[in-house]
Scaffold this active site. Sequence first.
Site, mmCIF file in Angstrom:
data_model
loop_
_atom_site.group_PDB
_atom_site.id
_atom_site.type_symbol
_atom_site.label_atom_id
_atom_site.label_comp_id
_atom_site.label_asym_id
_atom_site.label_seq_id
_atom_site.Cartn_x
_atom_site.Cartn_y
_atom_site.Cartn_z
ATOM 1 N N SER A 135 34.942 33.512 56.598
ATOM 2 C CA SER A 135 35.459 34.639 57.398
ATOM 3 C C SER A 135 36.742 35.202 56.828
ATOM 4 C CB SER A 135 35.794 34.181 58.825
ATOM 5 O OG SER A 135 34.648 34.135 59.587
ATOM 6 N N HIS A 192 28.343 42.338 58.875
ATOM 7 C CA HIS A 192 28.346 41.860 57.491
ATOM 8 C C HIS A 192 27.001 41.245 57.166
ATOM 9 C CE1 HIS A 192 31.343 41.735 54.433
ATOM 10 N NE2 HIS A 192 32.309 41.797 55.329
ATOM 11 N N HIS A 205 25.420 31.573 60.589
ATOM 12 C CA HIS A 205 25.887 30.426 61.367
ATOM 13 C C HIS A 205 24.811 29.992 62.358
ATOM 14 C CE1 HIS A 205 29.489 32.618 60.058
ATOM 15 N NE2 HIS A 205 30.097 31.450 60.041
ATOM 16 N N TYR A 265 25.243 29.318 65.397
ATOM 17 C CA TYR A 265 25.445 29.966 66.702
ATOM 18 C C TYR A 265 24.800 31.340 66.793
ATOM 19 C CZ TYR A 265 29.380 32.398 64.428
ATOM 20 O OH TYR A 265 30.152 33.140 63.577
ATOM 21 N N GLU A 266 24.399 31.878 65.656
ATOM 22 C CA GLU A 266 23.726 33.179 65.697
ATOM 23 C C GLU A 266 22.280 33.037 66.176
ATOM 24 O OE1 GLU A 266 24.836 35.948 62.334
ATOM 25 O OE2 GLU A 266 25.669 34.077 61.579
ATOM 26 N N ALA A 310 37.272 29.624 57.542
ATOM 27 C CA ALA A 310 38.429 29.774 58.420
ATOM 28 C C ALA A 310 38.301 28.683 59.476
ATOM 29 C CB ALA A 310 38.405 31.147 59.081
ATOM 30 N N MET A 350 33.091 26.260 62.599
ATOM 31 C CA MET A 350 31.697 26.463 63.014
ATOM 32 C C MET A 350 30.757 26.568 61.823
ATOM 33 S SD MET A 350 32.542 29.354 65.880
ATOM 34 C CE MET A 350 34.000 29.218 66.936
ATOM 35 N N SER A 351 31.169 26.050 60.678
ATOM 36 C CA SER A 351 30.311 26.170 59.477
ATOM 37 C C SER A 351 30.544 24.997 58.546
ATOM 38 C CB SER A 351 30.656 27.473 58.745
ATOM 39 O OG SER A 351 31.954 27.389 58.184
ATOM 40 N N ASN A 367 44.489 29.545 62.715
ATOM 41 C CA ASN A 367 45.140 29.436 64.037
ATOM 42 C C ASN A 367 45.222 27.954 64.367
ATOM 43 O OD1 ASN A 367 42.025 29.897 64.312
ATOM 44 N ND2 ASN A 367 42.624 28.677 66.091
ATOM 45 N N HIS A 394 38.874 36.141 67.518
ATOM 46 C CA HIS A 394 38.368 36.383 66.168
ATOM 47 C C HIS A 394 39.300 37.349 65.420
ATOM 48 C CE1 HIS A 394 35.532 36.266 62.936
ATOM 49 N NE2 HIS A 394 35.191 37.537 63.045
HETATM 50 N N1 HPA Z 1 37.853 26.702 66.345
HETATM 51 C C1 HPA Z 1 36.644 26.805 65.760
HETATM 52 N N2 HPA Z 1 36.405 27.588 64.735
HETATM 53 C C2 HPA Z 1 37.421 28.322 64.241
HETATM 54 C C3 HPA Z 1 38.693 28.277 64.801
HETATM 55 C C4 HPA Z 1 38.920 27.415 65.915
HETATM 56 O O1 HPA Z 1 40.036 27.314 66.474
HETATM 57 N N3 HPA Z 1 39.484 29.142 64.089
HETATM 58 C C5 HPA Z 1 38.684 29.663 63.110
HETATM 59 N N4 HPA Z 1 37.436 29.182 63.214
#
Ligand code: HPA
Length: 274
Positions: free
Chosen positions: A32, A63, A85, A87-88, A115, A213-214, A237, A249
């Site tokens: 990401s 994307h 992903h 989750y999609e 990310a 998530m990946s 973050n 996001h």
């Molecule tokens: N949690 C899960 N996936 C993420 C996060 C998070 O805080 N930040 C970026 N991808």
Amino acid sequence: MMNNQYESLKKSFESFKNKIPYKPDLCIVLGSGLGIFLDDKKIDMEIKYNDIVDMPVSTVDGHNGSFVFLKSFGKKIVCMNGRVHFYEGYDMYDVVRPIRLIHMMGVNNIILTNAAGGVNKKFSAGDLMLIRDHISQFVKSPLIGKNIDELGDRFPDMSNVYSKDMINIAKSVAKLNKIKLREGVYLQFTGPNYETPTEVKFARKIGADAVGMSTVVEAMVAKHMNMNILGISLITNMAAGIKKTKLSHDEVKKTAKESSEKFVSLINGIIKNI
Ligand code: HPA
């Protein structure tokens, strides 16, 4: 799909193999906001996922994604610009299909980037973290189903998923370029929701330093095929409950953009030295 996984994979490969310009030395999976790596590169060839038979197409941010071929520092590279992903809503088998296609191109070295949320309280947003190991048990294994014997063993060893040699190269590049580099354990949850503060505490208790998530399922199939794997997380973050701010996001993309320079110089240095 269960018993026809390999047939479907071969069909995907057949549908684009004539467009592959060369056998790449290295694959980089761009997470990401990290597509920025491509900004100053001369592209030799782009194969859109849309044009590949049976290929899942990402629904995130419009994307669609593509395999991008380019040369950098004398190395031939294929980038996965965009991933799908779990989750999609795709079957896990489809989520990892591009990684297996990369291997079928003859690629043996892979850099997985993402990310991630920082779980280790010593981390800050904007940090880069080398993935030393991972926790996979909260997502369905992509290796469930009839084993594809042509690709690897039924019960693959996961003692050393991430290549020590590649980790050492990344560390020396970081040192040379004065890039602060963290090292830790990445845990994959399914998403798409971010975690609760209690889930983040739990993740920390069981040894995670970052959550996302990946990546883990991709690393598992890559290891199944005996590839050399490097994993890099950009901590976009701090995970839920650590800071007072709400997770979004937009924040993830903003931090990815702000930290892109050091991310790109780390990747460039690794390419040079691999
Ligand atoms: N949690 C899960 N996936 C993420 C996060 C998070 O805080 N930040 C970026 N991808």
